[in-house]
Write a protein that holds these residues in place. Structure first.
Motif, PDB file in Angstrom:
ATOM      1  N   LYS A 118       0.848  -1.194   0.000  1.00 40.86           N
ATOM      2  CA  LYS A 118       0.000   0.000   0.000  1.00 40.86           C
ATOM      3  C   LYS A 118       0.884   1.245   0.000  1.00 40.86           C
ATOM      4  N   VAL A 119       0.426   2.246  -0.715  1.00 41.62           N
ATOM      5  CA  VAL A 119       1.151   3.507  -0.828  1.00 41.62           C
ATOM      6  C   VAL A 119       0.649   4.443   0.255  1.00 41.62           C
ATOM      7  N   GLY A 120       1.571   5.186   0.832  1.00 42.49           N
ATOM      8  CA  GLY A 120       1.177   6.154   1.846  1.00 42.49           C
ATOM      9  C   GLY A 120       2.298   7.108   2.165  1.00 42.49           C
ATOM     10  N   GLN A 121       2.032   7.891   3.164  1.00 38.99           N
ATOM     11  CA  GLN A 121       2.996   8.901   3.589  1.00 38.99           C
ATOM     12  C   GLN A 121       3.282   8.754   5.069  1.00 38.99           C
ATOM     13  N   LEU A 122       4.475   9.161   5.409  1.00 37.22           N
ATOM     14  CA  LEU A 122       4.792   9.331   6.815  1.00 37.22           C
ATOM     15  C   LEU A 122       4.426  10.770   7.124  1.00 37.22           C
ATOM     16  N   ARG A 123       3.294  10.942   7.801  1.00 42.71           N
ATOM     17  CA  ARG A 123       2.825  12.287   8.136  1.00 42.71           C
ATOM     18  C   ARG A 123       3.659  12.808   9.293  1.00 42.71           C
ATOM     19  N   LEU A 124       4.116  14.019   9.134  1.00 44.77           N
ATOM     20  CA  LEU A 124       4.854  14.656  10.206  1.00 44.77           C
ATOM     21  C   LEU A 124       4.547  16.143  10.163  1.00 44.77           C
ATOM     22  N   THR A 125       3.593  16.536  10.994  1.00 44.66           N
ATOM     23  CA  THR A 125       3.220  17.937  11.099  1.00 44.66           C
ATOM     24  C   THR A 125       2.744  18.176  12.537  1.00 44.66           C
ATOM     25  N   ALA A 126       2.745  19.412  12.938  1.00 48.11           N
ATOM     26  CA  ALA A 126       2.317  19.728  14.300  1.00 48.11           C
ATOM     27  C   ALA A 126       1.649  21.096  14.338  1.00 48.11           C
ATOM     28  N   ASP A 127       0.506  21.209  13.697  1.00 43.46           N
ATOM     29  CA  ASP A 127      -0.264  22.441  13.708  1.00 43.46           C
ATOM     30  C   ASP A 127      -1.162  22.415  14.942  1.00 43.46           C
ATOM     31  N   LYS A 128      -0.596  22.844  16.050  1.00 43.26           N
ATOM     32  CA  LYS A 128      -1.250  22.855  17.364  1.00 43.26           C
ATOM     33  C   LYS A 128      -1.443  21.456  17.945  1.00 43.26           C
ATOM     34  N   ARG A 129      -1.208  20.427  17.142  1.00 39.48           N
ATOM     35  CA  ARG A 129      -1.316  19.040  17.588  1.00 39.48           C
ATOM     36  C   ARG A 129      -0.428  18.181  16.691  1.00 39.48           C
ATOM     37  N   LEU A 130       0.343  17.308  17.321  1.00 39.64           N
ATOM     38  CA  LEU A 130       1.247  16.443  16.568  1.00 39.64           C
ATOM     39  C   LEU A 130       0.469  15.451  15.704  1.00 39.64           C
ATOM     40  N   ASP A 131       0.857  15.348  14.452  1.00 40.44           N
ATOM     41  CA  ASP A 131       0.340  14.328  13.541  1.00 40.44           C
ATOM     42  C   ASP A 131       1.568  13.604  12.986  1.00 40.44           C
ATOM     43  N   TYR A 132       1.911  12.483  13.599  1.00 36.83           N
ATOM     44  CA  TYR A 132       3.094  11.704  13.228  1.00 36.83           C
ATOM     45  C   TYR A 132       2.642  10.264  13.089  1.00 36.83           C
ATOM     46  N   ARG A 133       2.386   9.867  11.826  1.00 39.50           N
ATOM     47  CA  ARG A 133       1.829   8.546  11.606  1.00 39.50           C
ATOM     48  C   ARG A 133       2.014   8.126  10.164  1.00 39.50           C
ATOM     49  N   TRP A 134       1.859   6.839   9.936  1.00 38.55           N
ATOM     50  CA  TRP A 134       1.784   6.276   8.598  1.00 38.55           C
ATOM     51  C   TRP A 134       0.348   6.451   8.141  1.00 38.55           C
ATOM     52  N   LYS A 135       0.140   7.008   6.949  1.00 39.25           N
ATOM     53  CA  LYS A 135      -1.208   7.193   6.430  1.00 39.25           C
ATOM     54  C   LYS A 135      -1.259   6.653   5.009  1.00 39.25           C
ATOM     55  N   GLU A 136      -2.080   5.647   4.830  1.00 41.30           N
ATOM     56  CA  GLU A 136      -2.293   5.134   3.479  1.00 41.30           C
ATOM     57  C   GLU A 136      -3.044   6.185   2.666  1.00 41.30           C
ATOM     58  N   ILE A 137      -2.590   6.388   1.437  1.00 46.25           N
ATOM     59  CA  ILE A 137      -3.227   7.355   0.556  1.00 46.25           C
ATOM     60  C   ILE A 137      -3.360   6.717  -0.823  1.00 46.25           C
ATOM     61  N   THR A 138      -4.561   6.748  -1.335  1.00 47.39           N
ATOM     62  CA  THR A 138      -4.806   6.125  -2.633  1.00 47.39           C
ATOM     63  C   THR A 138      -4.564   7.123  -3.761  1.00 47.39           C
ATOM     64  N   GLU A 139      -4.399   6.589  -4.945  1.00 42.80           N
ATOM     65  CA  GLU A 139      -4.254   7.420  -6.132  1.00 42.80           C
ATOM     66  C   GLU A 139      -5.505   8.289  -6.314  1.00 42.80           C
ATOM     67  N   GLU A 140      -6.667   7.722  -6.013  1.00 45.20           N
ATOM     68  CA  GLU A 140      -7.923   8.474  -6.140  1.00 45.20           C
ATOM     69  C   GLU A 140      -7.944   9.680  -5.200  1.00 45.20           C
ATOM     70  N   GLU A 141      -7.428   9.506  -3.980  1.00 48.36           N
ATOM     71  CA  GLU A 141      -7.366  10.637  -3.049  1.00 48.36           C
ATOM     72  C   GLU A 141      -6.464  11.740  -3.599  1.00 48.36           C
ATOM     73  N   MET A 142      -5.357  11.344  -4.187  1.00 45.68           N
ATOM     74  CA  MET A 142      -4.427  12.328  -4.753  1.00 45.68           C
ATOM     75  C   MET A 142      -5.055  13.045  -5.951  1.00 45.68           C
ATOM     76  N   ILE A 143      -5.783  12.308  -6.768  1.00 45.69           N
ATOM     77  CA  ILE A 143      -6.477  12.921  -7.901  1.00 45.69           C
ATOM     78  C   ILE A 143      -7.525  13.906  -7.378  1.00 45.69           C
ATOM     79  N   GLY A 144      -8.155  13.594  -6.247  1.00 46.21           N
ATOM     80  CA  GLY A 144      -9.106  14.509  -5.616  1.00 46.21           C
ATOM     81  C   GLY A 144      -8.439  15.800  -5.167  1.00 46.21           C
ATOM     82  N   ILE A 145      -7.246  15.700  -4.602  1.00 48.83           N
ATOM     83  CA  ILE A 145      -6.505  16.904  -4.184  1.00 48.83           C
ATOM     84  C   ILE A 145      -6.132  17.721  -5.414  1.00 48.83           C
ATOM     85  N   GLU A 146      -5.683  17.035  -6.454  1.00 46.08           N
ATOM     86  CA  GLU A 146      -5.353  17.731  -7.700  1.00 46.08           C
ATOM     87  C   GLU A 146      -6.581  18.468  -8.240  1.00 46.08           C
TER      88      GLU A 146
END
Length: 183
Positions: A118-146
């Motif tokens: 499965k394809v995903g990202q290692l999320r690493l952000t902390a906008d008032k709250r830490l988000d540090y996790r593996w997140k599966e992301i589909t091609e369809e989700e990316m096409i939605g962002i595009e």
């Protein structure tokens, strides 16, 4: 290289041929064009006759929200109609969640699950709250962002047109109102 993250063994990176990279590239490129369009309007409303001086200034303004703040200030300074100011403010607010998605899509690293593939990202952000996790992301989700980025750019195009119309009318009125110089 691989590591275990929340039960998923994650491989170092996606293959270079992954279609995700093409989508990430299109998202980044479309976003860059949108920021350039915002910059161009700032140059116009600042009264600059050439792009280069404006580019020297707006290149120092990081992020679309800071660029929009400057553009809104210039629109007010030039007494743009309230409808344009309102549209710019609405656009700025609508851009926030899309900016966040775009930032994650472009700036978080891409990985593949060793077992699941499965394809995903290692999320690493902390906008008032830490988000540090593996997140599966589909091609369809990316096409939605595009698609979201494309739609946002289309909305901005309408504002761009309204500002250009305002600017041309403003220049005509100023030309008529200015006194004739003696020959």
């Amino acid at each position: 290289m691989s590591f275990d993250f929340e039960g998923e063994v994650v491989m170092a990176s996606l293959p270079d041929s992954s279609p995700i990279y093409a989508i990430v590239g299109r998202i980044a490129s479309r976003w860059g064009k949108l920021e350039w369009e915002v910059d161009r309007l700032s140059w116009l409303l600042a009264g600059l006759r050439r792009d280069e001086p404006g580019a020297c200034m707006t290149a120092q303004i990081l992020g679309i929200h800071n660029k929009l703040r400057a553009l809104i200030s210039l629109a007010r300074l030039n007494e743009a109609p309230q409808s344009i100011i309102d549209d710019l403010n609405k656009f700025s607010n609508e851009a926030i969640p899309i900016t966040m998605k775009r930032n994650r899509a472009v700036h978080d690293s891409w990985w593949m699950g060793a077992k699941t593939k499965k394809v995903g990202q290692l999320r690493l952000t902390a906008d008032k709250r830490l988000d540090y996790r593996w997140k599966e992301i589909t091609e369809e989700e990316m096409i939605g962002i595009e698609s979201d980025v494309k739609k946002l750019a289309q909305k901005f195009f309408k504002i761009d047109m309204a500002i250009h119309i305002f600017w041309k009318q403003r220049k005509r009125v100023r030309r008529k109102a200015s006194p004739k110089r003696p020959a």
